[in-house]
Design an enzyme around this catalytic site. Structure first.
Site, PDB file in Angstrom:
ATOM      1  N   HIS A  13      27.844 -36.122  14.655  1.00 14.37           N
ATOM      2  CA  HIS A  13      27.065 -36.383  13.426  1.00 14.37           C
ATOM      3  C   HIS A  13      27.951 -37.150  12.451  1.00 14.37           C
ATOM      4  CE1 HIS A  13      24.142 -34.897  10.134  1.00 14.37           C
ATOM      5  NE2 HIS A  13      24.861 -35.897   9.658  1.00 14.37           N
ATOM      6  N   ARG A  17      27.820 -45.958   7.450  1.00 16.18           N
ATOM      7  CA  ARG A  17      27.296 -47.001   6.536  1.00 16.18           C
ATOM      8  C   ARG A  17      27.342 -48.352   7.247  1.00 16.18           C
ATOM      9  NH1 ARG A  17      25.607 -42.436   4.213  1.00 16.18           N
ATOM     10  NH2 ARG A  17      27.083 -41.492   2.782  1.00 16.18           N
ATOM     11  N   ASN A  41      20.592 -43.416   8.431  1.00 17.42           N
ATOM     12  CA  ASN A  41      20.052 -43.430   7.049  1.00 17.42           C
ATOM     13  C   ASN A  41      20.669 -44.557   6.220  1.00 17.42           C
ATOM     14  OD1 ASN A  41      22.524 -42.016   6.944  1.00 17.42           O
ATOM     15  ND2 ASN A  41      21.897 -40.843   5.136  1.00 17.42           N
ATOM     16  N   LYS A  99      16.566 -38.937  14.456  1.00 18.21           N
ATOM     17  CA  LYS A  99      16.923 -38.060  13.338  1.00 18.21           C
ATOM     18  C   LYS A  99      15.721 -37.832  12.430  1.00 18.21           C
ATOM     19  CE  LYS A  99      19.524 -36.009  10.238  1.00 18.21           C
ATOM     20  NZ  LYS A  99      20.908 -35.695   9.992  1.00 18.21           N
ATOM     21  N   LEU A 219      25.097 -32.118   0.975  1.00 24.25           N
ATOM     22  CA  LEU A 219      23.843 -31.446   1.327  1.00 24.25           C
ATOM     23  C   LEU A 219      23.777 -31.243   2.833  1.00 24.25           C
ATOM     24  CD1 LEU A 219      21.403 -33.301  -1.078  1.00 24.25           C
ATOM     25  CD2 LEU A 219      22.055 -30.879  -1.166  1.00 24.25           C
ATOM     26  N   HIS A 251      30.907 -42.192   0.090  1.00 25.09           N
ATOM     27  CA  HIS A 251      30.230 -42.859  -1.031  1.00 25.09           C
ATOM     28  C   HIS A 251      31.316 -43.509  -1.873  1.00 25.09           C
ATOM     29  CE1 HIS A 251      26.150 -41.208  -0.559  1.00 25.09           C
ATOM     30  NE2 HIS A 251      26.742 -40.111  -0.143  1.00 25.09           N
ATOM     31  N   ALA A 263      25.437 -36.994  -2.868  1.00 24.58           N
ATOM     32  CA  ALA A 263      25.897 -35.925  -1.973  1.00 24.58           C
ATOM     33  C   ALA A 263      26.625 -36.535  -0.789  1.00 24.58           C
ATOM     34  CB  ALA A 263      24.704 -35.124  -1.484  1.00 24.58           C
TER      35      ALA A 263
END
Ligand code: DOR
Ligand code: ZN
Length: 345
Positions: A13, A17, A41, A99, A219, A251, A263
């Site tokens: 997992h 990016r 994502n 996912k 999260l 991030h 998060a």
């Protein structure tokens, strides 16, 4: 000096990016892991096989010349994902899972599912094709306490889903509660769970230690100590349903150290070392190799890695930041010591 040799681990997992500014992030992972399941994502999300293939090529372009690292791609499930796309994904050698984010649950989840009933045809096709469904297991109902969202998701969404599709292959990602651990344990072999290093090492006090700590905000959110103990017990129990998934999620510093910060905790710079610390804390280093290197490929029906890594018991200081996009990312344990070090060959 104490040292341990492990079959090379994989990360089941991972958020890499996208773009040239992720080179350091990609290098960190490739230095440790042979393979990683790459989260879809992005903005916009990776929803088709074609997009996943293109994303995979962009990752391969960033890899150092001397690595054999393999990105294992995933698709992002939306209310509009078709059965045809599921069949295409199942047939592609580069796509390993789909996912599911509940819409609004976390970073870039706006295109996630709004109701499980909207995707039942796609999920039925996944069950048939034995394609794993990776789940961000939290409800998004603002009336549900943020610390209870995983448990409520399991009871109201996941358990009924598995009653309907009992053979669906599921990975409950980044489990953070005893409830999640117990659910996986009492499920069949088609249900597994990943555990992050940060959820094994920290409880929720870490979010408020000496002031608000944005770099400990992720999260699902960190939980209380009893839950951390349950995760550690599961990780070190030798139960093959639990395996390594860092959820390393970089991030830019400006998006963390701000009002309404994002998060995500960045752990890819020291992932296996952080797991070694967690396992050592309960005298279970002998259980690390199976958790990090065996149970994941077994679940995904891939060969275990034959290459090895060496971890040495030696302290090193984590730098304050690494380059990321046009800014930098603050890594987990920035300016602090880590007690294990991956030997660089
Ligand atoms: O903390 C998190 N960060 N949790 C997620 O589920 C997503 C991730 C991200 O992409 O930043
Ligand atoms: Zn994630």
């Amino acid at each position: 000096m104490q040292k341990i040799i492990l079959a090379q681990p994989d990360d089941w997992h991972l958020h890499l990016r996208d773009g040239i500014g992720t080179r350091t992030i990609v290098e960190h992972t490739a230095a440790q892991f042979k393979r990683a399941i790459i989260m879809p994502n992005l903005a916009p999300p990776v929803t088709t096989v074609e997009q996943a293939e293109a994303y995979r090529s962009r990752i391969l372009d960033l890899l150092p010349a001397d690595t054999s690292f393999e990105p294992l791609m995933t698709l992002y499930l939306t209310d509009k994902t078709t059965e045809e796309e599921v069949y295409k994904a199942a047939e592609s050698k580069n796509i390993h899972a789909i996912k599911m984010y509940p819409a609004g649950a976390t970073t870039n989840s706006d295109f996630g599912i709004t109701d499980i009933n909207n995707v039942i045809n796609a999920l039925t096709a996944m069950e048939k094709m034995e394609l794993p469904l990776l789940i961000h297991g939290e409800v998004t109902d603002a009336n549900v306490d943020v610390f209870d969202r995983e448990a409520v998701f399991i009871d109201t969404v996941l358990a009924p889903l598995l009653d309907k599709l009992p053979s669906l292959r599921v990975v409950l990602e980044h489990i953070t509660t005893k409830h999640g651990i117990d659910f996986v344990k009492q499920s069949g072999k088609n249900v597994a769970g990943t555990l992050t290093a940060h959820h094994l090492l920290l409880n929720r006090n870490a979010i408020f230690q000496g002031g608000i700590q944005p770099h400990h905000y992720c999260l699902p959110i960190l939980k209380r100590e009893t839950h951390r103990q349950a995760l550690l017990d599961a990780a070190t129990s030798g139960d093959s349903s639990f395996f390594l998934g860092t959820d390393s999620a970089p991030h830019e510093i400006g998006k963390k150290e701000t009002a309404c910060g994002c998060a995500g905790i960045y752990t890819a710079h020291a992932a296996i070392e952080l797991y070694a610390e967690a396992f050592e804390s309960v005298n279970a280093l002998d259980k690390l190799e199976a958790f990090a290197s065996h149970y994941g490929p077994d679940f995904y029906r891939l060969p275990r890695n034959e290459t090895k890594i060496v971890l040495e018991k030696t302290e090193w200081l984590v730098p304050p930041a690494y380059p990321f996009q046009t800014e930098s990312v603050v890594p987990f344990r920035a300016n602090e010591l880590i007690s294990w070090k991956l030997r660089s060959e």
